[in-house]
Design an enzyme around this catalytic site. Structure first.
Site, mmCIF file in Angstrom:
data_model
loop_
_atom_site.group_PDB
_atom_site.id
_atom_site.type_symbol
_atom_site.label_atom_id
_atom_site.label_comp_id
_atom_site.label_asym_id
_atom_site.label_seq_id
_atom_site.Cartn_x
_atom_site.Cartn_y
_atom_site.Cartn_z
ATOM 1 N N CYS A 147 1.993 -1.582 16.138
ATOM 2 C CA CYS A 147 1.699 -1.074 14.678
ATOM 3 C C CYS A 147 1.190 -2.486 13.862
ATOM 4 O O CYS A 147 1.358 -3.636 14.276
ATOM 5 C CB CYS A 147 3.510 -1.179 14.265
ATOM 6 S SG CYS A 147 3.355 -0.870 12.260
ATOM 7 N N CYS B 226 -0.459 6.229 9.335
ATOM 8 C CA CYS B 226 0.604 5.596 9.601
ATOM 9 C C CYS B 226 0.342 4.159 10.413
ATOM 10 O O CYS B 226 -0.415 4.516 11.310
ATOM 11 C CB CYS B 226 1.568 6.230 10.349
ATOM 12 S SG CYS B 226 2.109 7.752 9.864
ATOM 13 N N CYS C 196 7.084 -4.102 16.194
ATOM 14 C CA CYS C 196 6.348 -2.929 17.255
ATOM 15 C C CYS C 196 5.157 -3.326 17.719
ATOM 16 O O CYS C 196 4.345 -3.530 16.858
ATOM 17 C CB CYS C 196 6.686 -1.671 16.602
ATOM 18 S SG CYS C 196 8.154 -1.164 15.999
ATOM 19 N N GLU D 203 10.388 -1.877 6.925
ATOM 20 C CA GLU D 203 11.500 -1.020 7.528
ATOM 21 C C GLU D 203 12.417 -0.861 6.462
ATOM 22 O O GLU D 203 13.278 -1.499 6.012
ATOM 23 C CB GLU D 203 12.323 -1.878 8.715
ATOM 24 C CG GLU D 203 13.449 -1.428 9.276
ATOM 25 C CD GLU D 203 13.636 0.239 9.678
ATOM 26 O OE1 GLU D 203 12.625 0.539 10.297
ATOM 27 O OE2 GLU D 203 14.489 0.828 9.265
ATOM 28 N N CYS E 163 6.553 -6.711 7.847
ATOM 29 C CA CYS E 163 7.658 -6.040 8.674
ATOM 30 C C CYS E 163 7.966 -7.031 9.465
ATOM 31 O O CYS E 163 7.218 -7.588 10.298
ATOM 32 C CB CYS E 163 7.272 -4.873 9.268
ATOM 33 S SG CYS E 163 8.724 -3.767 9.878
ATOM 34 N N CYS F 21 3.388 8.496 0.505
ATOM 35 C CA CYS F 21 4.186 7.590 1.663
ATOM 36 C C CYS F 21 4.075 6.153 1.042
ATOM 37 O O CYS F 21 3.151 5.607 0.632
ATOM 38 C CB CYS F 21 3.081 7.523 2.906
ATOM 39 S SG CYS F 21 3.515 6.352 4.179
ATOM 40 N N LEU G 263 11.319 7.281 17.776
ATOM 41 C CA LEU G 263 11.612 7.261 18.966
ATOM 42 C C LEU G 263 10.492 6.471 19.977
ATOM 43 O O LEU G 263 10.984 5.555 20.560
ATOM 44 C CB LEU G 263 11.921 8.701 19.439
ATOM 45 C CG LEU G 263 12.616 8.910 20.931
ATOM 46 C CD1 LEU G 263 14.064 8.347 20.936
ATOM 47 C CD2 LEU G 263 12.718 10.679 21.199
ATOM 48 N N ASN G 264 9.549 7.002 20.127
ATOM 49 C CA ASN G 264 8.480 6.436 20.555
ATOM 50 C C ASN G 264 8.363 6.274 22.036
ATOM 51 O O ASN G 264 7.463 5.605 22.610
ATOM 52 C CB ASN G 264 8.136 5.048 19.786
ATOM 53 C CG ASN G 264 7.464 5.315 18.221
ATOM 54 O OD1 ASN G 264 7.176 6.711 18.029
ATOM 55 N ND2 ASN G 264 7.584 4.484 17.529
ATOM 56 N N ASN H 58 -3.029 6.023 16.358
ATOM 57 C CA ASN H 58 -4.230 5.734 15.528
ATOM 58 C C ASN H 58 -4.651 4.249 15.845
ATOM 59 O O ASN H 58 -3.978 3.268 15.530
ATOM 60 C CB ASN H 58 -3.955 5.793 13.991
ATOM 61 C CG ASN H 58 -3.429 7.159 13.500
ATOM 62 O OD1 ASN H 58 -4.414 8.129 13.483
ATOM 63 N ND2 ASN H 58 -2.353 7.292 12.821
ATOM 64 N N GLU I 275 0.987 -1.342 0.095
ATOM 65 C CA GLU I 275 0.068 0.122 -0.042
ATOM 66 C C GLU I 275 0.890 1.265 0.097
ATOM 67 O O GLU I 275 2.088 1.303 0.587
ATOM 68 C CB GLU I 275 -0.906 0.023 1.062
ATOM 69 C CG GLU I 275 -1.819 -1.016 1.213
ATOM 70 C CD GLU I 275 -2.953 -1.096 2.236
ATOM 71 O OE1 GLU I 275 -3.771 -2.064 2.555
ATOM 72 O OE2 GLU I 275 -2.660 -0.054 3.051
#
Ligand code: SAH
Length: 365
Positions: A130, A356, A127, A181, A123, A116, A238-239, A313, A92
Site C-alpha cells: 500500500c 485504491c 501493509c 484505517e 496510516c 471514496c 483479506l488479501n 495497482n 485525498e
C-alpha cells in the site's frame, strides 16, 4: 481559533445547546443548515433567532475543506480531490460516477456516485503493498475533516452542475477506502457515520456506506454491537489466505490472527444481518494461485460474504506486480463456478493515480 462546529458529534452539539439554554429543536435546524444546505455562515440560518445565531457565532466557526487540487480523469470521469487541512496537511478523496449502475433487482438505476474518503493522514498499519503505508501515521482526521470531504465533493458537483434536474447530482455512496484505517480512528469515524446517515445530517442510506478495515478484531466486534456501525456495510481487506502469507503483507496479522478476524466478521454478519465483503488485492506470484482460491472458498463457506478481487495497482517503485489477465480470470472463475458471489474491481481513476492505495505520496507537495 474558534472551534469548528463540524467537529461536534450530534450528541455533543445537543448537550452544548441545552447547556447554553437553547432549544432542543434547534439541533435539527442547525444540522440541516450545516449538512443539507451546506451553509458557510451562521447568518444564513434564517429560521434561527438572531440571538441564537449570535450565541453560535461567539463560540463556533463553520470551516469547510477547500480542494487545493482537482483532477478529473478523461478516461472514466472520476475526480481526485486534494483537500488542504487547517494545519497544512493534505488528504485525498476520489469521486467516482458510475453510469447506469445495476440495482439489486437487476434493473439499471440512475447514476450512482460513490465517494471514496480518507479517515487519517497516512496510516499506521504498514501493509506491504500500500502506498499510503509509506507515509506512516501522521494523525487522525477530525469529524469535520471526514465530513468535510463529502461536503467539498458535493459543492464541487453543484459548481460543476452536471445534474439534469436542476438540483445537481448527489453523492449516493460512501466508501472508507481512502487513506488510513477507519477503525483505528474509531470514535470519530462512528460519530461521522451518525451524521452521514442521519436524516437531518447528510442523509445517505446506511446500506450505501462501506467501512473497509485491515481487520482490527476488537473494533470489528465493537462496531457490530453498536449503531451506526452495526448497520453500515463492512469490508475486510483479506488479501491473503494463510496465516503466514497474511503476516508477510499485512503485519497487523501478528496482533490479530486471521482466524480471530474471520470470527469477528462472522459476529458482524450475525448481528447486522449484512454480508461481509472480502477485498482481495491480487498480486502476481504472491496470492493468485488456485490453492489460494480454494482457501478463499473455504473461508467464505463459514459466513455470508462476497468477494471483490482487486487487481494490484502498480505505482512507481511498487514492490508487487499485477497478475496477468488470464490468471485473474482463472481465479475469478474458480470462485464463480463454486457459486460464490465474486466481482473483479478494476479501479477507477487509474490515470490520475487515484486508485485504491495510490492516495498520498504522489500528491505530497
Ligand atoms: N485501511 C483500510 C482502508 C484503506 S485501503 C483497509 O485496509 O481496508 C482500501 C483498499 O485498497 C484495501 O482493500 C487495500 O487492500 C487496497 N489496496 C491498497 N493498496 C493497493 C494497491 N496498490 N492496489 C490495489 N489495492 C490496494
Amino acid at each position: 481559533m474558534k472551534q469548528n462546529i463540524l467537529d461536534l458529534s450530534k450528541s455533543s452539539l445537543e448537550s452544548w445547546l441545552l447547556e447554553k439554554g437553547l432549544k432542543k429543536f434547534n439541533l435539527h435546524q442547525i444540522l440541516q443548515w450545516l449538512y443539507r444546505y451546506r451553509v458557510k455562515s451562521f447568518d444564513e440560518m434564517t429560521n434561527l433567532s438572531k440571538q441564537t445565531r449570535e450565541v453560535l457565532k461567539t463560540h463556533f466557526e463553520i470551516r469547510h475543506l477547500e480542494p487545493t487540487e482537482k483532477h478529473t480523469s478523461p478516461v472514466d470521469g472520476s475526480t481526485k480531490f486534494l483537500f488542504k487541512l487547517p494545519d497544512g496537511k493534505t488528504v485525498e478523496s476520489v469521486l467516482m460516477p458510475i453510469k447506469g449502475a445495476k440495482q439489486k433487482d437487476g434493473t439499471e438505476s440512475s447514476n450512482r456516485i460513490t465517494l471514496c474518503i480518507s479517515s487519517q493522514v497516512g496510516c499506521a498499519m504498514g501493509c506491504a503493498f500500500c502506498r499510503t503505508a509509506e507515509m506512516k501515521l501522521v494523525r487522525n482526521l477530525t469529524q469535520g475533516e471526514i465530513l468535510g470531504q463529502v461536503l467539498g465533493a458535493q459543492d464541487f458537483m453543484k459548481q460543476d452542475n452536471t445534474g439534469a434536474d436542476g438540483r445537481g447530482p448527489r453523492v449516493s455512496n460512501i466508501v472508507f477506502m481512502g487513506m488510513g484505517e477507519p477503525l483505528h480512528n474509531y470514535d470519530t469515524v462512528t460519530d461521522s457515520l451518525q451524521l452521514l446517515t442521519d436524516v437531518y445530517g447528510i442523509g445517505i442510506s446506511q446500506r450505501k456506506i462501506t467501512v473497509s478495515t485491515v481487520g482490527l478484531a476488537p473494533e470489528i466486534r465493537k462496531f457490530a454491537d453498536n449503531p451506526p456501525g452495526a448497520r453500515v456495510k463492512l469490508a475486510l481487506s483479506l488479501n491473503a489466505t494463510t496465516e503466514e502469507g497474511r503476516k508477510d503483507v499485512m503485519p497487523i496479522t501478528k496482533k490479530y490472527p486471521l482466524e480471530e478476524v474471520i470470527e469477528a466478521c462472522k459476529e458482524y454478519t450475525k448481528k447486522s444481518k449484512n454480508r461481509v465483503t472480502f477485498e482481495y488485492v491480487m498480486m502476481a506470484g504472491v496470492n493468485d494461485s488456485l490453492d489460494d482460491a480454494k482457501r478463499i472458498s473455504k473461508i467464505c463457506a463459514h459466513l455470508p460474504s462476497k468477494i471483490n478481487l482487486i487487481p494490484y495497482n502498480e505505482y512507481p517503485g511498487s514492490p508487487f506486480q499485477r497478475p496477468s489477465e488470464e490468471s485473474i480470470q482463472r481465479f475469478f472463475h474458480f470462485l464463480a463456478d463454486r457459486h460464490h458471489q465474486v466481482n473483479i474491481r478494476y479501479s477507477k481513476g487509474l490515470d490520475v493515480l487515484a486508485a485504491c492505495g495510490q492516495l498520498a505520496t504522489s500528491s505530497k507537495k
